[in-house]
Design an enzyme around this catalytic site. Structure first.
Site, short mmCIF file in Angstrom:
data_model
loop_
_atom_site.label_atom_id
_atom_site.label_comp_id
_atom_site.label_asym_id
_atom_site.label_seq_id
_atom_site.Cartn_x
_atom_site.Cartn_y
_atom_site.Cartn_z
N HIS A 103 -50.60 16.68 -3.44
CA HIS A 103 -50.32 16.90 -5.00
C HIS A 103 -51.61 17.28 -5.57
O HIS A 103 -51.60 17.62 -6.85
CB HIS A 103 -49.71 15.48 -5.63
CG HIS A 103 -48.52 15.11 -5.05
ND1 HIS A 103 -47.52 16.19 -4.89
CD2 HIS A 103 -47.94 13.86 -4.90
CE1 HIS A 103 -46.55 15.18 -4.39
NE2 HIS A 103 -46.76 14.09 -4.32
N TYR A 198 -37.81 25.23 -6.22
CA TYR A 198 -36.89 24.11 -5.94
C TYR A 198 -35.37 24.72 -6.10
O TYR A 198 -34.44 24.43 -5.60
CB TYR A 198 -37.13 22.82 -6.57
CG TYR A 198 -36.17 21.47 -6.35
CD1 TYR A 198 -36.67 20.59 -5.64
CD2 TYR A 198 -35.05 21.57 -7.05
CE1 TYR A 198 -35.70 19.69 -5.40
CE2 TYR A 198 -34.25 20.54 -6.98
CZ TYR A 198 -34.65 19.54 -6.01
OH TYR A 198 -33.90 18.19 -5.93
N LYS A 263 -30.79 11.72 -6.98
CA LYS A 263 -29.77 12.62 -6.94
C LYS A 263 -29.86 13.97 -6.28
O LYS A 263 -28.81 14.60 -5.80
CB LYS A 263 -29.36 13.03 -8.59
CG LYS A 263 -28.86 11.79 -9.34
CD LYS A 263 -28.42 12.41 -10.83
CE LYS A 263 -27.66 10.98 -11.60
NZ LYS A 263 -27.18 11.57 -12.89
N GLY A 264 -31.03 14.48 -6.33
CA GLY A 264 -31.41 15.72 -5.69
C GLY A 264 -30.58 16.75 -6.25
O GLY A 264 -30.22 17.78 -5.55
#
Length: 295
Positions: A103, A198, A263-264
């Protein structure tokens, strides 16, 4: 005037926090973070770089499968290859090519990453979804230096947004992280990185897997791309991480939950942000990144 670390503690972050290179960090990580730049890097290393909760587990597993050439889960959790968290000895035990994740901002990585021309994959996600996901994770996660078993964060949702916008959340301030990675091509002119979103992965995972494989110079069959996409679906990857993988490098969580997999999905921020919170977020986003909030 209080530091970001002090403001984070006052708002409900339950860990010993200090400032290091402009970021709020957990005290127990400081020695390792100070030595990150000196970690030995191999030319074959692949670095996965993300802001927290941007699909790190998902992408890390995909990259491992691309390198393996088949839809087979890595033995350990991604934490086994966390650049700034694992010891030098632990990282040295990993077989090449290592898929290391971090990160960290580009300026905090070992310079040899760039000198040796390592492959670098950078994943970016809608930050409002990152905030929601981080809030839920930290509200359940029990950090290493918290023997009392308190959740990492016990403050309010509104205060959590405030901490995010003001760069008070460990391990890295969002805007500084995003600005550095956005401008990395100017800072490292000879380095070509693979940028992934994403949301693009959610829309067409097979396409993005193929794109990452091409970047790594490891093209696979169309069937293998589909197999990897299916193995790394939210449901299947959650099951693999909780039931199939070696748990050596897994963190503690309250109520026995894995915490990493909630949840994704995309757009869950709309269920959490009030109109006022969203408008404030958009204003700060535009001020810091000089662009209109795109989601």
């Amino acid at each position: 005037m209080s530091t970001p670390a002090e403001r984070a503690t006052a708002a409900g972050l339950n860990a010993d926090l200090v400032m290091l290179d402009g970021s709020v960090q957990a005290t127990f990580l400081i020695d390792m973070l100070k030595n990150v730049k000196d970690l030995p890097i191999r030319e074959s290393d692949i670095l996965l770089c993300t802001y927290p909760k941007s699909g790190t587990h998902w992408t890390w597993e995909i990259l491992n499968m691309i390198v393996a050439g088949k839809a087979e889960y890595a033995k350990h959790w991604q934490n086994s290859a966390w650049l700034e968290y694992r010891t030098w000895e632990e990282l040295e035990e990993l077989a090449s090519p290592r898929i290391l994740h971090t990160h960290l901002r580009p300026s905090h990585l070992p310079e040899t990453v760039w000198h040796k021309g390592c492959k670098v994959v950078y994943v970016r996600r809608n930050p409002k979804d990152c905030v929601v996901s981080s809030y839920h994770q930290m509200s359940k996660q029990v950090w290493k230096d918290n023997p009392a078993g308190k959740a990492s964060y016990t403050g309010t949702w509104d205060d959590f947004i405030d901490l995010f916008l003001n760069g008070c959340l460990p391990p890295v301030p969002y805007f500084e992280h995003t600005i550095e990675w956005t401008n990395i091509s100017e800072a490292k002119k000879d380095s070509e990185i693979c940028r992934v979103h994403y949301e693009d992965m959610k829309q067409d995972c097979v396409r993005e897997i193929r794109r990452m494989a091409d970047y790594l110079g490891r093209p696979l069959s169309d069937k293998t791309y589909y197999d990897i996409s299916e193995a790394c679906s939210f449901k299947n990857l959650k099951h693999a991480n909780e039931k199939l993988k070696d748990q050596t490098y897994h963190f503690q969580w309250q109520d026995g939950a894995s915490g990493y997999f909630r949840k994704g999905i995309t757009g869950d921020w709309k269920n959490w942000f009030t109109v006022a919170q969203s408008e404030r977020f958009d204003t700060v986003y535009k001020e810091r990144l000089n662009e209109t909030f795109p989601y």
